[in-house]
Write a protein that holds these residues in place. Structure first.
Motif, PDB file in Angstrom:
ATOM      1  N   ILE A 173       0.842  -1.193   0.000  1.00 19.02           N
ATOM      2  CA  ILE A 173       0.000   0.000   0.000  1.00 19.02           C
ATOM      3  C   ILE A 173       0.882   1.250   0.000  1.00 19.02           C
ATOM      4  O   ILE A 173       1.781   1.397   0.834  1.00 19.02           O
ATOM      5  CB  ILE A 173      -0.969  -0.015   1.206  1.00 19.02           C
ATOM      6  CG1 ILE A 173      -1.961  -1.163   1.015  1.00 19.02           C
ATOM      7  CG2 ILE A 173      -1.698   1.323   1.362  1.00 19.02           C
ATOM      8  CD1 ILE A 173      -2.850  -1.434   2.203  1.00 19.02           C
ATOM      9  N   GLY A 174       0.631   2.108  -0.969  1.00 16.97           N
ATOM     10  CA  GLY A 174       1.429   3.325  -1.112  1.00 16.97           C
ATOM     11  C   GLY A 174       2.629   3.146  -2.028  1.00 16.97           C
ATOM     12  O   GLY A 174       3.288   4.119  -2.387  1.00 16.97           O
ATOM     13  N   PHE A 175       2.908   1.890  -2.400  1.00 15.50           N
ATOM     14  CA  PHE A 175       4.093   1.618  -3.231  1.00 15.50           C
ATOM     15  C   PHE A 175       3.750   0.756  -4.449  1.00 15.50           C
ATOM     16  O   PHE A 175       4.623   0.173  -5.066  1.00 15.50           O
ATOM     17  CB  PHE A 175       5.171   0.903  -2.390  1.00 15.50           C
ATOM     18  CG  PHE A 175       5.585   1.681  -1.172  1.00 15.50           C
ATOM     19  CD1 PHE A 175       6.585   2.648  -1.255  1.00 15.50           C
ATOM     20  CD2 PHE A 175       4.952   1.482   0.056  1.00 15.50           C
ATOM     21  CE1 PHE A 175       6.952   3.380  -0.129  1.00 15.50           C
ATOM     22  CE2 PHE A 175       5.316   2.213   1.170  1.00 15.50           C
ATOM     23  CZ  PHE A 175       6.324   3.170   1.083  1.00 15.50           C
ATOM     24  N   GLN A 176       2.436   0.675  -4.771  1.00 15.26           N
ATOM     25  CA  GLN A 176       1.973  -0.231  -5.824  1.00 15.26           C
ATOM     26  C   GLN A 176       2.684  -0.014  -7.155  1.00 15.26           C
ATOM     27  O   GLN A 176       2.972  -0.976  -7.864  1.00 15.26           O
ATOM     28  CB  GLN A 176       0.457  -0.093  -6.071  1.00 15.26           C
ATOM     29  CG  GLN A 176      -0.417  -0.540  -4.927  1.00 15.26           C
ATOM     30  CD  GLN A 176      -0.820   0.628  -4.027  1.00 15.26           C
ATOM     31  OE1 GLN A 176      -0.043   1.574  -3.849  1.00 15.26           O
ATOM     32  NE2 GLN A 176      -2.008   0.555  -3.464  1.00 15.26           N
ATOM     33  N   SER A 177       2.947   1.215  -7.527  1.00 14.51           N
ATOM     34  CA  SER A 177       3.520   1.450  -8.857  1.00 14.51           C
ATOM     35  C   SER A 177       4.940   0.892  -8.950  1.00 14.51           C
ATOM     36  O   SER A 177       5.393   0.523 -10.029  1.00 14.51           O
ATOM     37  CB  SER A 177       3.480   2.931  -9.232  1.00 14.51           C
ATOM     38  OG  SER A 177       4.281   3.649  -8.341  1.00 14.51           O
ATOM     39  N   ASP A 178       5.632   0.774  -7.835  1.00 12.82           N
ATOM     40  CA  ASP A 178       6.998   0.234  -7.863  1.00 12.82           C
ATOM     41  C   ASP A 178       7.085  -1.251  -7.512  1.00 12.82           C
ATOM     42  O   ASP A 178       7.971  -1.943  -8.014  1.00 12.82           O
ATOM     43  CB  ASP A 178       7.896   1.019  -6.887  1.00 12.82           C
ATOM     44  CG  ASP A 178       8.132   2.445  -7.350  1.00 12.82           C
ATOM     45  OD1 ASP A 178       8.103   2.681  -8.573  1.00 12.82           O
ATOM     46  OD2 ASP A 178       8.331   3.326  -6.491  1.00 12.82           O
ATOM     47  N   VAL A 179       6.211  -1.739  -6.638  1.00 11.01           N
ATOM     48  CA  VAL A 179       6.355  -3.132  -6.170  1.00 11.01           C
ATOM     49  C   VAL A 179       5.119  -3.992  -6.415  1.00 11.01           C
ATOM     50  O   VAL A 179       5.123  -5.185  -6.084  1.00 11.01           O
ATOM     51  CB  VAL A 179       6.761  -3.192  -4.667  1.00 11.01           C
ATOM     52  CG1 VAL A 179       8.054  -2.431  -4.420  1.00 11.01           C
ATOM     53  CG2 VAL A 179       5.645  -2.700  -3.742  1.00 11.01           C
ATOM     54  N   GLY A 180       4.061  -3.399  -6.987  1.00  8.06           N
ATOM     55  CA  GLY A 180       2.844  -4.161  -7.238  1.00  8.06           C
ATOM     56  C   GLY A 180       1.963  -4.250  -6.013  1.00  8.06           C
ATOM     57  O   GLY A 180       2.287  -3.693  -4.953  1.00  8.06           O
ATOM     58  N   GLU A 181       0.816  -4.939  -6.177  1.00  6.58           N
ATOM     59  CA  GLU A 181      -0.098  -5.025  -5.029  1.00  6.58           C
ATOM     60  C   GLU A 181      -0.427  -6.448  -4.623  1.00  6.58           C
ATOM     61  O   GLU A 181      -1.079  -6.685  -3.631  1.00  6.58           O
ATOM     62  CB  GLU A 181      -1.375  -4.228  -5.287  1.00  6.58           C
ATOM     63  CG  GLU A 181      -2.056  -4.539  -6.596  1.00  6.58           C
ATOM     64  CD  GLU A 181      -3.195  -3.546  -6.905  1.00  6.58           C
ATOM     65  OE1 GLU A 181      -3.208  -2.445  -6.322  1.00  6.58           O
ATOM     66  OE2 GLU A 181      -4.053  -3.909  -7.719  1.00  6.58           O
ATOM     67  N   LYS A 182       0.062  -7.423  -5.399  1.00  2.52           N
ATOM     68  CA  LYS A 182      -0.252  -8.816  -5.091  1.00  2.52           C
ATOM     69  C   LYS A 182       0.758  -9.386  -4.077  1.00  2.52           C
ATOM     70  O   LYS A 182       1.954  -9.175  -4.217  1.00  2.52           O
ATOM     71  CB  LYS A 182      -0.171  -9.611  -6.398  1.00  2.52           C
ATOM     72  CG  LYS A 182      -0.651 -11.046  -6.313  1.00  2.52           C
ATOM     73  CD  LYS A 182      -0.401 -11.812  -7.623  1.00  2.52           C
ATOM     74  CE  LYS A 182      -1.453 -11.534  -8.681  1.00  2.52           C
ATOM     75  NZ  LYS A 182      -1.270 -12.403  -9.882  1.00  2.52           N
ATOM     76  N   THR A 183       0.243 -10.081  -3.063  1.00  7.31           N
ATOM     77  CA  THR A 183       1.119 -10.805  -2.130  1.00  7.31           C
ATOM     78  C   THR A 183       0.564 -12.205  -1.960  1.00  7.31           C
ATOM     79  O   THR A 183      -0.529 -12.382  -1.429  1.00  7.31           O
ATOM     80  CB  THR A 183       1.191 -10.129  -0.744  1.00  7.31           C
ATOM     81  OG1 THR A 183       1.634  -8.784  -0.906  1.00  7.31           O
ATOM     82  CG2 THR A 183       2.151 -10.872   0.192  1.00  7.31           C
ATOM     83  N   THR A 184       1.294 -13.200  -2.427  1.00  4.50           N
ATOM     84  CA  THR A 184       0.833 -14.592  -2.304  1.00  4.50           C
ATOM     85  C   THR A 184       1.493 -15.262  -1.106  1.00  4.50           C
ATOM     86  O   THR A 184       0.857 -16.027  -0.384  1.00  4.50           O
ATOM     87  CB  THR A 184       1.170 -15.379  -3.591  1.00  4.50           C
ATOM     88  OG1 THR A 184       0.847 -14.566  -4.717  1.00  4.50           O
ATOM     89  CG2 THR A 184       0.414 -16.702  -3.637  1.00  4.50           C
ATOM     90  N   VAL A 185       2.764 -14.983  -0.927  1.00  2.00           N
ATOM     91  CA  VAL A 185       3.517 -15.548   0.197  1.00  2.00           C
ATOM     92  C   VAL A 185       4.342 -14.428   0.826  1.00  2.00           C
ATOM     93  O   VAL A 185       4.897 -13.578   0.115  1.00  2.00           O
ATOM     94  CB  VAL A 185       4.479 -16.677  -0.265  1.00  2.00           C
ATOM     95  CG1 VAL A 185       5.159 -17.322   0.944  1.00  2.00           C
ATOM     96  CG2 VAL A 185       3.765 -17.739  -1.097  1.00  2.00           C
ATOM     97  N   ARG A 186       4.395 -14.433   2.155  1.00  2.00           N
ATOM     98  CA  ARG A 186       5.272 -13.480   2.859  1.00  2.00           C
ATOM     99  C   ARG A 186       6.180 -14.280   3.786  1.00  2.00           C
ATOM    100  O   ARG A 186       5.710 -15.010   4.648  1.00  2.00           O
ATOM    101  CB  ARG A 186       4.439 -12.459   3.644  1.00  2.00           C
ATOM    102  CG  ARG A 186       5.286 -11.387   4.319  1.00  2.00           C
ATOM    103  CD  ARG A 186       4.430 -10.340   5.027  1.00  2.00           C
ATOM    104  NE  ARG A 186       3.703  -9.482   4.100  1.00  2.00           N
ATOM    105  CZ  ARG A 186       4.197  -8.384   3.521  1.00  2.00           C
ATOM    106  NH1 ARG A 186       5.441  -8.007   3.762  1.00  2.00           N
ATOM    107  NH2 ARG A 186       3.445  -7.660   2.706  1.00  2.00           N
ATOM    108  N   LEU A 187       7.481 -14.151   3.553  1.00  2.00           N
ATOM    109  CA  LEU A 187       8.481 -14.838   4.379  1.00  2.00           C
ATOM    110  C   LEU A 187       8.986 -13.858   5.428  1.00  2.00           C
ATOM    111  O   LEU A 187       9.475 -12.778   5.080  1.00  2.00           O
ATOM    112  CB  LEU A 187       9.635 -15.331   3.501  1.00  2.00           C
ATOM    113  CG  LEU A 187      10.773 -16.060   4.223  1.00  2.00           C
ATOM    114  CD1 LEU A 187      10.298 -17.343   4.891  1.00  2.00           C
ATOM    115  CD2 LEU A 187      11.906 -16.379   3.233  1.00  2.00           C
ATOM    116  N   VAL A 188       8.845 -14.218   6.687  1.00  2.00           N
ATOM    117  CA  VAL A 188       9.260 -13.325   7.778  1.00  2.00           C
ATOM    118  C   VAL A 188      10.300 -14.014   8.653  1.00  2.00           C
ATOM    119  O   VAL A 188      10.283 -15.241   8.799  1.00  2.00           O
ATOM    120  CB  VAL A 188       8.061 -12.866   8.646  1.00  2.00           C
ATOM    121  CG1 VAL A 188       7.068 -12.046   7.832  1.00  2.00           C
ATOM    122  CG2 VAL A 188       7.346 -14.045   9.316  1.00  2.00           C
ATOM    123  N   ASN A 189      11.199 -13.220   9.235  1.00  2.00           N
ATOM    124  CA  ASN A 189      12.177 -13.820  10.147  1.00  2.00           C
ATOM    125  C   ASN A 189      11.615 -13.853  11.572  1.00  2.00           C
ATOM    126  O   ASN A 189      10.648 -13.160  11.899  1.00  2.00           O
ATOM    127  CB  ASN A 189      13.539 -13.131  10.022  1.00  2.00           C
ATOM    128  CG  ASN A 189      13.535 -11.685  10.477  1.00  2.00           C
ATOM    129  OD1 ASN A 189      12.933 -11.340  11.492  1.00  2.00           O
ATOM    130  ND2 ASN A 189      14.217 -10.823   9.717  1.00  2.00           N
TER     131      ASN A 189
END
Ligand code: NCC
Length: 276
Positions: free
Chosen positions: A86-102
């Motif tokens: 959110i707020g960065f869609q034009s650079d990174v897109g808006e789809k998130t299928t998997v999120r890897l967190v430490n």
């Protein structure tokens, strides 16, 4: 050491790195207590398999990249830690299928993992730096960050969202390959989330496009595209053997070199598309 061909190196990754998630049948998680929390389906049962996937690093070089529309054309998109869309869609897109967190992110209160709605989209996977080739029981007794309580709490709050724990043996199987293919001794710390995420997606996808892991012409000292913080170590590595990870990825890139410079883009084949 003799230098492996790109094909042989890819085969090593496929055949020696076991990408598995902790399952309720894995001791010490095979207790009735843990059965309540661990997902029943394994990851590939949950998601099936994808044709084209994107891995989006969190690098500052994504800023003003206008890569968002291209990233969103992929069947699945992997992001890391607290990287927002959110707020960065034009650079990174808006789809998130998997999120890897430490595990640090999951554990440390200031990171707001339990309450920030950023984490409520897509499939979550958490990983924790384990001691070198430690046995799973040994790791369980003494994780780097004790994220287990927050994992359970998150699962209680969001029981329908798939949330996996990466089997810690993967990180050192991957590290061994990084070391064997480097001319120098590399630091005995696990690979970055970035490198782990790339290999996870190679197990799920026919083709993996990786954005701004190898820096483009937009390379900058700004650590993340979503923060003002400056630190060269974010791109070059300090704790994680990031430089060695990037050299390895460069060696097995199947895309055009020019696309690294213009898009920060690298293309790797999925494991199922490889002939070893
Ligand atoms: O910064 P981080 O990584 O969340 O970035 C995710 C992955 O993107 C790639 N990257 C990032 C920045 C950059 N300039 N160049 C890059 O190539 C890397 O592959 C990186 O792995 C991590 O790996 O988990 C890491 O996490 C952060 C931090 O814990 C989280 O962002 C949560 O706040 C670590 N930073 C600190 O602990 C201060 C970082 O070292 C590694």
């Amino acid at each position: 050491t003799t230098k492996l061909s790109p094909e042989k190196l890819l085969c090593q990754l496929r055949d020696r790195v076991n990408v598995t998630m902790i399952h309720g049948s894995d001791g010490p998680f095979n207790t009735s207590e843990w059965q309540k929390y661990l997902p029943e389906k394994n990851l590939s049962q949950e998601v099936g398999h994808f044709r084209q996937c994107a891995v989006v690093s969190s690098a500052g070089a994504l800023k003003s990249s206008h890569l968002g529309p291209e990233i969103d054309t992929h069947d699945a998109v992997l992001r890391f830690n607290g990287a927002p869309t959110i707020g960065f869609q034009s650079d990174v897109g808006e789809k998130t299928t998997v999120r890897l967190v430490n595990s640090q992110l999951v554990t440390v209160k200031e990171q707001k993992f339990l309450t920030d709605i950023l984490y409520n989209t897509g499939i979550l996977i958490v990983w924790d730096p384990a001691p070198y080739h430690a046995e799973i029981h040994q790791w369980y007794r003494k994780p780097d960050y004790n994220f287990f309580a927050n994992y359970k709490e998150y699962r209680t709050r969001h029981p329908k969202q798939p949330f996996y724990i990466l089997n810690p043996k993967m990180q050192w199987e991957l590290w061994d390959i990084l070391q064997e293919n480097s001319l120098e001794d590399i630091q005995p710390n696990p690979p970055s989330s970035g490198m782990l995420g790339i290999v996870i997606m190679m197990t799920l996808c026919d083709e993996v496009n990786i954005y701004e892991f190898l820096p483009s012409k937009r390379q900058t000292d700004i650590c993340h595209y979503y923060q003002k913080y400056h630190d060269r170590a974010c791109t070059m590595g300090a704790y994680h053997p990031l430089l060695f990870e990037k050299n390895l990825v460069k060696r097995v890139n199947q895309g055009q070199n020019e696309l690294i410079y213009t898009h920060g883009k690298v293309t790797l084949p999925g494991f199922r598309n490889m002939h070893c």
